[in-house]
Structure formats: structure tokens, C-alpha cells
Scaffold this active site. Structure first.
Site, PDB file in Angstrom:
ATOM      1  N   ASP A  93       0.809  -1.226   0.045  1.00  0.00           N
ATOM      2  CA  ASP A  93      -0.007   0.003   0.049  1.00  0.00           C
ATOM      3  C   ASP A  93       1.034   1.156   0.059  1.00  0.00           C
ATOM      4  OD1 ASP A  93       1.061   0.354   2.525  1.00  0.00           O
ATOM      5  OD2 ASP A  93      -0.891  -0.099   3.551  1.00  0.00           O
ATOM      6  N   ASP A 267      -8.304  -7.294   1.430  1.00  0.00           N
ATOM      7  CA  ASP A 267      -7.347  -7.645   2.428  1.00  0.00           C
ATOM      8  C   ASP A 267      -7.602  -6.919   4.010  1.00  0.00           C
ATOM      9  OD1 ASP A 267      -5.297  -4.927   3.706  1.00  0.00           O
ATOM     10  OD2 ASP A 267      -6.601  -4.512   1.836  1.00  0.00           O
ATOM     11  N   CYS A 305     -13.236 -27.894   9.798  1.00  0.00           N
ATOM     12  CA  CYS A 305     -12.051 -27.504   9.429  1.00  0.00           C
ATOM     13  C   CYS A 305     -10.896 -28.461   9.302  1.00  0.00           C
ATOM     14  CB  CYS A 305     -11.467 -26.205  10.073  1.00  0.00           C
ATOM     15  SG  CYS A 305     -10.076 -25.621   9.424  1.00  0.00           S
ATOM     16  N   CYS A 307      -7.478 -27.650   8.965  1.00  0.00           N
ATOM     17  CA  CYS A 307      -6.320 -27.048   9.111  1.00  0.00           C
ATOM     18  C   CYS A 307      -5.273 -27.822   9.939  1.00  0.00           C
ATOM     19  CB  CYS A 307      -6.184 -25.465   9.479  1.00  0.00           C
ATOM     20  SG  CYS A 307      -6.649 -25.262  11.000  1.00  0.00           S
ATOM     21  N   CYS A 310      -6.730 -27.342  13.588  1.00  0.00           N
ATOM     22  CA  CYS A 310      -7.883 -28.191  14.131  1.00  0.00           C
ATOM     23  C   CYS A 310      -7.688 -29.748  13.858  1.00  0.00           C
ATOM     24  CB  CYS A 310      -9.255 -28.003  13.039  1.00  0.00           C
ATOM     25  SG  CYS A 310      -9.604 -26.167  13.198  1.00  0.00           S
ATOM     26  N   HIS A 336      -4.990 -21.062  11.678  1.00  0.00           N
ATOM     27  CA  HIS A 336      -6.518 -21.250  11.444  1.00  0.00           C
ATOM     28  C   HIS A 336      -7.194 -20.176  10.874  1.00  0.00           C
ATOM     29  CE1 HIS A 336     -10.451 -22.728  12.274  1.00  0.00           C
ATOM     30  NE2 HIS A 336     -10.906 -21.489  12.522  1.00  0.00           N
TER      31      HIS A 336
END
Length: 371
Positions: A93, A267, A305, A307, A310, A336
Site C-alpha cells: 500500500d 485484505d 476445518c 487446517c 484443527c 487457523h
């Protein structure tokens, strides 16, 4: 051109679209959520972990990197990609939002903004030319024009003057840009909550023919319904053959509503900041893991989930880590939360492809607790 947007499919149900954004460091499937690595690092995460969870592009911050370690040092290191060991696309940015959020620590003039560092109080000056010089040194794939982000609420006259200055600054950014074949410079549509001013800003910036456009000045404290209303009339003003980026949104509902209206990129620091505070985004809604009810909860965090967090740890263990102030807690929560949003965007892309985005959105909202 440094980038090329390829429109793959437009939704039959709404303004959502599926695309590919070709950049010097890889192809990004859109719509996409972009994790934020403010100071050349996504907090607690290695580049390899980011790739493993599906991150396609990350953000870094011009203002922070200018102050520390300095853009000249990063240039000497071979650019931001090499410095932080990330070989995928990077967006930086302009530093505008951070500078304007300093409030009494800054002074806006036509030339640029004088401000005091939040680190040590030292005086600095960033102009459109300086912002582009810094971003050219960083070597990011997508760079942003230096703009003025008007606070909410602001009166019409202030917003009008602000957006007109943003347009003048945009022209100066284009002139200062030294690397257009390798770095795509995006313009930022401003105009606050005023329809005619948004139209004026979009018209002025489209005449400058940027390779991509961002919608700025939203998610700055206004009600959600007002943000959606502004998106409803602003996004259709932007060209179909170029990427559309909504700055600073990252909650699941904001991402859905942005995509439905035709946004390609978004974002936010929200998932990583929430993670460090012990709040998890799950398919059943937010889980504040420090709550006493999770003390003996040996179930996985999110039953839907897969991931790393998890698959391997219980809610009780995660609560223990946060109560004991263990760094691993923040790492597991970040893994996560980012995985959750990146997987959500993957599911959104699949739903657009199959023309069932609105059905998927309603199903998600019901389970998450939005409706």
C-alpha cells in the site's frame, strides 16, 4: 503491462466474477483474500506455512517499511521478495492510510504529508513521489497510488477537496513511477459516502488508465449497510477488464458482500489480529477461546476445518496456551484464521463457477450466526 487480468466467468446470479490475475511472481485466482504482512512478515507465520494454507499474494506496508528497516536497505538486499523470502506476488500500500490515521501527528499540504514517526517522534515527509520511490525500491508486484483517506464522517466539502487532491496526487504518482513494466500501479477511488463524488473520482481516475483500481475510504467506521450501498454504485463504474480491490475488509460477511458486488481482491489485518487476541473464526461463528466454557472442551476447534490446528489440537489445549501466554497459541490461531478465510474464498470461487454463490452465502450465514 506488469499485470494482466483475465475474466473467466461472470455470475448469473449477481455481479460476482471469477478471474485470474497474472503478475511477475505468479498467477492469482480471484476473488482472493490477501493476508497482511505489515512489516515484511505475516505475524507468526513463515512463507512456507503461508503457501501451505493457500496464500497466493501477501501485503506489506510502505509507511512501516520506510521507517524500519528503510526502503534503501531492502533494495540493497535485493528487494522485498528476497528480503522476506517470499517468491509469490506482493502488494504494497502507499502508506497513505497509516499517515492519515496518525491524526494530530501529521499535517496535510498539497505537496504531501508531514508527520511524526509513531516509533520515535522523528519528523518525516511523504509526497506522492516519495511513496512511489519507496515502493519502486521494495519491488512489489502491485503498488498503490498515494491518496488521502477522508475519515468518517466527513462533510461534503472536505471529501470533495480530498478526492480532487487524490486525483492530482495520482497523476504525480504515474509520472514518478520508474518501473511500470514490472510493477502495476493501482489508482484508488475516493469520495466518501457521496454518490456523485464517487462518480467524479472514478471518472477522473479512469481517464488516467491505471492497470487496476481500488475502492478506498470504506470500512472506516461507517455502518455496514452504508458501505454496501457505496459499493453498489461504485463497483459498476470500474472497468470489467481490470482487477477491483476493496481495501481493508476481512470479516466473512464483508468478503461475501464485496464479492457479490463484483470485487476481486480484499485484505485486512482482522484475522491475524483476532488470532493474537484468542478469537477464532469458525464455521459455527466466532470462538473466544479464553472463555471458561472451553476449559474441559476436548473437541477440535472447528469440526468442518482440516487446517493443521484443527487436526491436532483441542479447544481445551488452545485455551490453555492463551491463558498461559504461550506464543504457540498465537501461531496456531493465526494458522487457523488465515486458512479459514483462504478456504472460504476458495469455496466462493467454486460457488461462482457453479452459479450457486447466493445459496452458499445463505448457508454460510445461517451456520455462522449472521442470520
Amino acid at each position: 503491462m506488469a499485470i494482466k487480468y483475465e475474466l473467466i466467468k461472470e455470475s448469473k446470479e449477481c455481479n460476482a466474477r471469477l478471474g485470474k490475475l497474472h503478475t511477475p511472481h505468479g498467477v492469482i485466482e480471484t476473488p482472493i483474500f490477501m493476508p497482511v504482512g505489515t512489516k515484511a512478515t505475516v505475524k507468526t507465520m513463515t512463507p512456507e506455512e503461508l503457501k501451505d494454507i493457500g496464500a497466493q499474494i501477501i501485503l506489506s506496508n510502505t509507511y512501516h517499511l520506510y521507517l524500519r528497516p528503510g526502503h534503501e536497505l531492502i533494495k540493497e538486499a535485493g528487494g522485498l521478495h528476497k528480503f522476506m523470502n517470499w517468491d509469490g506476488p506482493i502488494l504494497t500500500d502507499s502508506g497513505g492510510f497509516q499517515v492519515f490515521s496518525l491524526g494530530h501527528l501529521r499535517n496535510i499540504t498539497e505537496e504531501g504529508v508531514e508527520f511524526r514517526s509513531h516509533i520515535d517522534g522523528s519528523k518525516h515527509f511523504i509526497s506522492p513521489e516519495k511513496s512511489i520511490e519507496i515502493q519502486n525500491s521494495l519491488g512489489s508486484d502491485i503498488i498503490m497510488a498515494f491518496d488521502e483517506c477522508a475519515p468518517y464522517p466527513s462533510d461534503r466539502e472536505y471529501v470533495k477537496n480530498s478526492l480532487e487532491r487524490t486525483t492530482r496526487w495520482a497523476k504525480r504518482c504515474i509520472k514518478a513511477h520508474k518501473n511500470p513494466e514490472k510493477q502495476a500501479l493501482f489508482g484508488i477511488v475516493q469520495g466518501g459516502m457521496y454518490k456523485d463524488l464517487r462518480e467524479q473520482s472514478a471518472k477522473d481516475l479512469l481517464e488516467l488508465d491505471f492497470p487496476g483500481y481500488a475502492v478506498g475510504g470504506l470500512s472506516v467506521g461507517e455502518p455496514a449497510e452504508l458501505m454496501y450501498e457505496v459499493l453498489d454504485y461504485t463497483v459498476p463504474l470500474l472497468p470489467k477488464n481490470k482487477p477491483r480491490y476493496l481495501m481493508g475488509v476481512g470479516s466473512p460477511d464483508y468478503l461475501f458482500e464485496a464479492v457479490v458486488r463484483g470485487i476481486d481482491m480484499a485484505d485486512c489485518v482482522l484475522p491475524t489480529r483476532m488470532a493474537r487476541n484468542g478469537t477464532f473464526l469458525t464455521s459455527q461463528g466466532r470462538v473466544v477461546i479464553k472463555n471458561a466454557k472451553y476449559k474441559k472442551d476436548f473437541n477440535k476447534l472447528d469440526p468442518e476445518c482440516d487446517c493443521y490446528t484443527c487436526q491436532n489440537y483441542s479447544r481445551a489445549y488452545l485455551r490453555h496456551l492463551f491463558k498461559a501466554n504461550e506464543i504457540l497459541g498465537a501461531r496456531l490461531a493465526t494458522i487457523h484464521n488465515l486458512y479459514f478465510l483462504l478456504k472460504l474464498m476458495e469455496n466462493i470461487r467454486e460457488a461462482i463457477k457453479e452459479d450457486r454463490l447466493l445459496e452458499y452465502k445463505n448457508e454460510f450465514y445461517r451456520k455462522y450466526g449472521y442470520i
